[in-house]
Design a protein around this motif. Sequence first.
Motif, short mmCIF file in Angstrom:
data_model
loop_
_atom_site.label_atom_id
_atom_site.label_comp_id
_atom_site.label_asym_id
_atom_site.label_seq_id
_atom_site.Cartn_x
_atom_site.Cartn_y
_atom_site.Cartn_z
N ILE A 78 4.98 5.25 27.67
CA ILE A 78 4.18 5.47 28.88
C ILE A 78 4.07 4.17 29.67
O ILE A 78 3.99 3.09 29.09
N ASN A 79 4.12 4.30 30.98
CA ASN A 79 4.12 3.14 31.85
C ASN A 79 3.38 3.49 33.14
O ASN A 79 3.48 4.60 33.64
N SER A 80 2.67 2.52 33.66
CA SER A 80 2.08 2.67 34.98
C SER A 80 2.96 1.93 35.98
O SER A 80 3.20 0.74 35.84
N PHE A 81 3.43 2.64 36.97
CA PHE A 81 4.26 2.05 38.02
C PHE A 81 3.40 1.66 39.22
O PHE A 81 3.92 1.25 40.26
N ALA A 82 2.08 1.78 39.09
CA ALA A 82 1.14 1.47 40.17
C ALA A 82 0.92 -0.05 40.27
O ALA A 82 1.12 -0.78 39.29
N ALA A 83 0.50 -0.51 41.43
CA ALA A 83 0.15 -1.92 41.60
C ALA A 83 -0.92 -2.29 40.59
O ALA A 83 -1.90 -1.57 40.43
N GLY A 84 -0.71 -3.40 39.87
CA GLY A 84 -1.66 -3.83 38.86
C GLY A 84 -1.47 -3.16 37.52
O GLY A 84 -2.15 -3.49 36.55
N GLY A 85 -0.54 -2.20 37.43
CA GLY A 85 -0.27 -1.50 36.17
C GLY A 85 0.57 -2.33 35.22
O GLY A 85 1.06 -3.41 35.57
N ASP A 146 8.72 -13.16 29.28
CA ASP A 146 8.55 -14.13 30.35
C ASP A 146 7.69 -13.51 31.46
O ASP A 146 7.35 -12.34 31.41
N SER A 147 7.37 -14.31 32.46
CA SER A 147 6.49 -13.82 33.52
C SER A 147 7.11 -12.65 34.28
O SER A 147 6.40 -11.74 34.71
N ASP A 148 8.44 -12.66 34.45
CA ASP A 148 9.10 -11.55 35.16
C ASP A 148 8.93 -10.22 34.42
O ASP A 148 9.03 -9.16 35.02
N HIS A 149 8.73 -10.28 33.12
CA HIS A 149 8.62 -9.07 32.29
C HIS A 149 7.21 -8.91 31.73
O HIS A 149 7.02 -8.24 30.72
N ASP A 150 6.24 -9.53 32.41
CA ASP A 150 4.84 -9.39 32.05
C ASP A 150 4.58 -9.79 30.60
O ASP A 150 3.70 -9.24 29.94
N TYR A 151 5.40 -10.72 30.07
CA TYR A 151 5.29 -11.21 28.70
C TYR A 151 5.38 -10.10 27.67
O TYR A 151 4.79 -10.17 26.60
N GLN A 152 6.14 -9.05 28.01
CA GLN A 152 6.39 -7.96 27.07
C GLN A 152 7.80 -8.13 26.50
O GLN A 152 8.69 -8.66 27.16
N PRO A 153 8.03 -7.65 25.26
CA PRO A 153 9.35 -7.76 24.64
C PRO A 153 10.39 -6.91 25.38
O PRO A 153 10.04 -6.01 26.15
N PRO A 154 11.68 -7.18 25.13
CA PRO A 154 12.73 -6.33 25.71
C PRO A 154 12.56 -4.89 25.21
O PRO A 154 12.10 -4.65 24.11
N CYS A 155 12.95 -3.94 26.04
CA CYS A 155 12.92 -2.53 25.64
C CYS A 155 14.02 -2.25 24.64
O CYS A 155 15.10 -2.83 24.74
N PRO A 156 13.79 -1.35 23.71
CA PRO A 156 14.90 -0.86 22.89
C PRO A 156 15.94 -0.19 23.80
O PRO A 156 15.69 0.03 24.98
N ASN A 157 17.08 0.18 23.26
CA ASN A 157 18.19 0.70 24.09
C ASN A 157 18.12 2.19 24.37
O ASN A 157 19.00 2.73 25.01
N ASN A 158 17.06 2.87 23.93
CA ASN A 158 17.00 4.33 24.11
C ASN A 158 15.65 4.78 24.69
O ASN A 158 15.11 5.80 24.32
N ILE A 159 15.16 4.01 25.65
CA ILE A 159 13.82 4.24 26.19
C ILE A 159 13.85 4.98 27.53
O ILE A 159 14.65 4.66 28.42
N VAL A 160 12.97 5.96 27.65
CA VAL A 160 12.60 6.56 28.93
C VAL A 160 11.13 6.20 29.10
O VAL A 160 10.27 6.74 28.42
N ASP A 161 10.87 5.21 29.94
CA ASP A 161 9.51 4.72 30.18
C ASP A 161 8.93 5.56 31.31
O ASP A 161 9.35 5.43 32.46
N ALA A 162 8.01 6.45 31.01
CA ALA A 162 7.60 7.50 31.93
C ALA A 162 6.17 7.34 32.43
O ALA A 162 5.30 6.84 31.72
N SER A 163 5.96 7.81 33.65
CA SER A 163 4.62 7.81 34.25
C SER A 163 3.72 8.82 33.53
O SER A 163 4.20 9.71 32.82
N LYS A 164 2.44 8.68 33.77
CA LYS A 164 1.48 9.62 33.18
C LYS A 164 1.76 11.05 33.64
O LYS A 164 1.53 12.00 32.89
N ALA A 165 2.29 11.21 34.85
CA ALA A 165 2.61 12.55 35.37
C ALA A 165 3.69 13.22 34.52
O ALA A 165 3.65 14.43 34.28
N VAL A 166 4.69 12.45 34.06
CA VAL A 166 5.75 12.99 33.21
C VAL A 166 5.14 13.45 31.89
O VAL A 166 5.42 14.55 31.41
#
Length: 188
Positions: A78-85, A146-166
Amino acid sequence: MKNQIMSNILLISFFLILVSNFAESQSCSPSGAIRGTKPPPGQCNQENDSDCCIQGKMYTTFKCSPPVTGNTTATMTINSFAAGGDGGGPSECDNKYHSDDELVVALSTGWFNNMSRCLKYVNIHGNGKSVMAKVVDECDSTMGCDSDHDYQPPCPNNIVDASKAVWSGLGISDPDDVGSLEISWSDA
């Protein structure tokens, strides 16, 4: 007789090389690793239980994703694509933020395919339901921590990062209830 044996050996060798190359093209091996860095205070957005990089931990990176067939299994996050998400900056495909009410996704680097999937649709099947969502971003499998990736790890290779609506469209409210998901591409 000697020529026939040599001919058979060459034919078998060629066949083994062909099979080996086909098998390699059907898989996706790690392309490397990066070492995690501790995020500065307040710099890793943990909305939706997002992970923050851990100092010194090694994270696997990928330049590819598994091939998409009629029943490709994916992991939905799950991911928020909104500003500040927790998605960080604007989406890569259109340089915009998207409401949590929009059916949008980010795909792992290999599936994102150098932006060739931008603003196209992916069919997501799970929980006995289907949702068609627009691809608006990449879930980077090659870099992170890093800062460009919000200090989150790399995604695995089989991810569908979806909005709450999905998630809502699939009738899933708890990430632990996702189970098996399948994806397919749509030309719509």
